[in-house]
Write an enzyme that holds these catalytic residues in place. Structure first.
Site, PDB file in Angstrom:
ATOM      1  CD  GLN A 177       8.306  -7.769  -1.772  1.00  0.00           C
ATOM      2  OE1 GLN A 177       9.326  -7.459  -1.658  1.00  0.00           O
ATOM      3  NE2 GLN A 177       7.655  -6.751  -2.350  1.00  0.00           N
ATOM      4  CG  HIS A 199       9.944  -4.679 -10.443  1.00  0.00           C
ATOM      5  ND1 HIS A 199       9.554  -3.814  -9.386  1.00  0.00           N
ATOM      6  CD2 HIS A 199       9.057  -5.533 -10.617  1.00  0.00           C
ATOM      7  CE1 HIS A 199       8.456  -4.134  -9.011  1.00  0.00           C
ATOM      8  NE2 HIS A 199       7.833  -4.847  -9.851  1.00  0.00           N
ATOM      9  CB  THR A 235       5.805 -11.077 -29.743  1.00  0.00           C
ATOM     10  OG1 THR A 235       5.074 -11.168 -30.826  1.00  0.00           O
ATOM     11  CG2 THR A 235       7.454 -11.117 -30.040  1.00  0.00           C
ATOM     12  CB  CYS A 323       0.031  -1.692  -5.251  1.00  0.00           C
ATOM     13  SG  CYS A 323       1.436  -2.470  -5.414  1.00  0.00           S
TER      14      CYS A 323
HETATM   15  N1  PLP Z   1       3.281  -9.763  -4.837  1.00  0.00           N
HETATM   16  C1  PLP Z   1       3.832  -9.155  -4.041  1.00  0.00           C
HETATM   17  C2  PLP Z   1       4.025  -9.737  -2.692  1.00  0.00           C
HETATM   18  C3  PLP Z   1       4.311  -7.758  -4.277  1.00  0.00           C
HETATM   19  O1  PLP Z   1       5.067  -7.203  -3.327  1.00  0.00           O
HETATM   20  C4  PLP Z   1       4.221  -7.108  -5.581  1.00  0.00           C
HETATM   21  C5  PLP Z   1       4.736  -5.983  -5.944  1.00  0.00           C
HETATM   22  O2  PLP Z   1       4.766  -4.980  -4.989  1.00  0.00           O
HETATM   23  C6  PLP Z   1       3.493  -7.795  -6.636  1.00  0.00           C
HETATM   24  C7  PLP Z   1       3.057  -9.107  -6.017  1.00  0.00           C
HETATM   25  C8  PLP Z   1       3.288  -7.453  -7.943  1.00  0.00           C
HETATM   26  O3  PLP Z   1       4.249  -7.515  -8.612  1.00  0.00           O
HETATM   27  P1  PLP Z   1       4.217  -6.815  -9.817  1.00  0.00           P
HETATM   28  O4  PLP Z   1       3.857  -5.259  -9.884  1.00  0.00           O
HETATM   29  O5  PLP Z   1       5.694  -6.488 -10.400  1.00  0.00           O
HETATM   30  O6  PLP Z   1       3.369  -7.521 -10.864  1.00  0.00           O
END
Ligand code: PLP
Length: 377
Positions: A177, A199, A235, A323
């Site tokens: 973040q 992203h 790859t 998530c």
């Molecule tokens: N770590 C933090 C603090 C995040 O906010 C996120 C995604 O929300 C991730 C890890 C995981 O990122 P990714 O889903 O792109 O692997």
């Protein structure tokens, strides 16, 4: 749509899409091939290392591209399990880590490791002394994030790393973040591992990186090829890596301006909310925070209903990290800060980006007053 969910993901910048399209159309070779097309792809990958290294003040040779921060964190935490004859050791994590750290930690525990989960203070910060107190002679790793995804609270990773490394314990920081939003200096932080996802700073999904200090301390999670100097088989996602590099270039050039812009809007949103809702409380208000993030509890309300109502009114916000929304549990980051489960379930996360405007922020405050009424208002 008024998009205030940049901590979930960000729109790929036009420069990112252009770089990826150019890579797909012209330089689609395999970086492991010896011929010219393959070597051009390898050159793109190597240039991407330099672009990311420039953003992070890290050595370009110490970057490994992955499918994202989740894979990178899993590699750091779980690879020791896969070493022949490895004995269970001890791991220290903060209680507010992303599940990409907490779930591998739980798996290590299931394999006999001891795991200490260090709590946070009411302002959302981890106390470096508490981390130092948790260290044991057999501690294999400390993992503390740089900025929390739910509250934006910045963690004292530099102090934590200094204390852990003085005891010979390597440190990982999940910088997902923070990268692209605030200056992140790998050398100055003094960590051994840093992970990120493209992203979150206007790059593509499905590509990230693991920055390391010493390749000898890393083991591959994916086996079956000698890519990434034997540290990650498969790859390379050259197209995604080109997108990540373009996003890193943009972040380096625009970070200060974007941070000032989002901080001003975020502060305006916070003031507007506190003015309209006398019961509202800002989570992490007393700690240093990311410039773009605001987490507010509206006591007595249901945040999921609010998110859905705001969505119908054309505003995208979140209750917690993308998530965790499926399970309807109170956000653990907020309960770790001392919020009751009800208050945690009454909390909204607003995360801003460079394209947001003052007009949008005013509209969101108006919509909130239309859709929410918390206790005592
Ligand atoms: N770590 C933090 C603090 C995040 O906010 C996120 C995604 O929300 C991730 C890890 C995981 O990122 P990714 O889903 O792109 O692997």
């Amino acid at each position: 749509m008024i998009y205030l969910d940049h901590n979930a993901t960000t729109q790929p910048a036009p420069e990112v899409v252009a770089a990826m399209s150019d890579c797909q159309n012209r330089i689609w070779g395999n970086p492991s091939s010896l011929h010219a097309l393959g070597q051009k792809a390898r050159a793109l990958r190597d240039a991407a290392c330099r672009a990311l290294a420039a953003l992070l003040n890290a050595p370009p040779a110490n970057i490994l591209f992955t499918s994202g921060a989740t894979e990178a964190a899993n590699q750091i935490l779980l690879a020791p399990l896969l070493k022949p004859g490895a004995r269970p050791r001890h791991l220290v994590v903060s209680a507010i880590e992303h599940p990409c750290v907490l779930q591998p930690a739980a798996l290590l525990e299931a394999h006999g490791w001891a795991v200490t989960r260090v709590g946070v203070r009411p302002d959302g910060t981890v106390d470096p002394q508490a981390v130092a107190d948790a260290l044991r002679p057999d501690t294999a790793l400390v993992s503390v994030m740089l900025a929390n995804n739910d509250t934006g609270v910045l963690q004292p990773v530099r102090e934590i790393a200094a204390r852990a490394r003085a005891r010979g314990v390597p440190v990982h920081t999940d910088a997902v973040q923070a990268v692209g939003r605030i200056p992140v200096d790998f050398e100055a932080l003094g960590v051994d591992f840093l992970t990120l996802s493209a992203h979150k700073f206007h790059g593509p999904k499905g590509v990230g990186a693991l920055v390391f200090r010493d390749a000898k301390t890393l083991s591959p999670l994916l086996l079956g090829g000698s890519q990434e100097r034997n540290l990650r088989a498969g790859t390379e996602n050259v197209t995604g890596i080109c997108g990540l590099a373009a996003a890193a270039d943009l972040a380096r050039r625009r970070m200060a301006e974007t941070a000032a812009h989002t901080a001003a809007l975020r502060d305006g949103l916070q003031a507007g909310i506190l003015n309209a809702f006398h019961c509202a409380r800002v989570n992490g208000a007393d700690a240093p925070r990311l410039p773009n993030t605001l987490n507010v509890t509206f006591p007595g309300t249901d945040a999921i209903t609010a998110v859905m109502n705001l969505d119908m009114a054309g505003v995208a916000v979140a209750t917690t990290s993308a998530c965790s929304t499926a399970n309807r549990q109170p956000p653990y980051v907020l309960t770790a800060m001392g919020l009751s489960p009800d208050d945690a379930l009454a909390s909204l996360r607003f995360s801003l980006g460079p394209a947001n405007t003052e007009v949008e922020i005013d509209r969101v405050v108006t919509l909130l007053t239309d859709h929410l009424s918390c206790h005592h208002d």
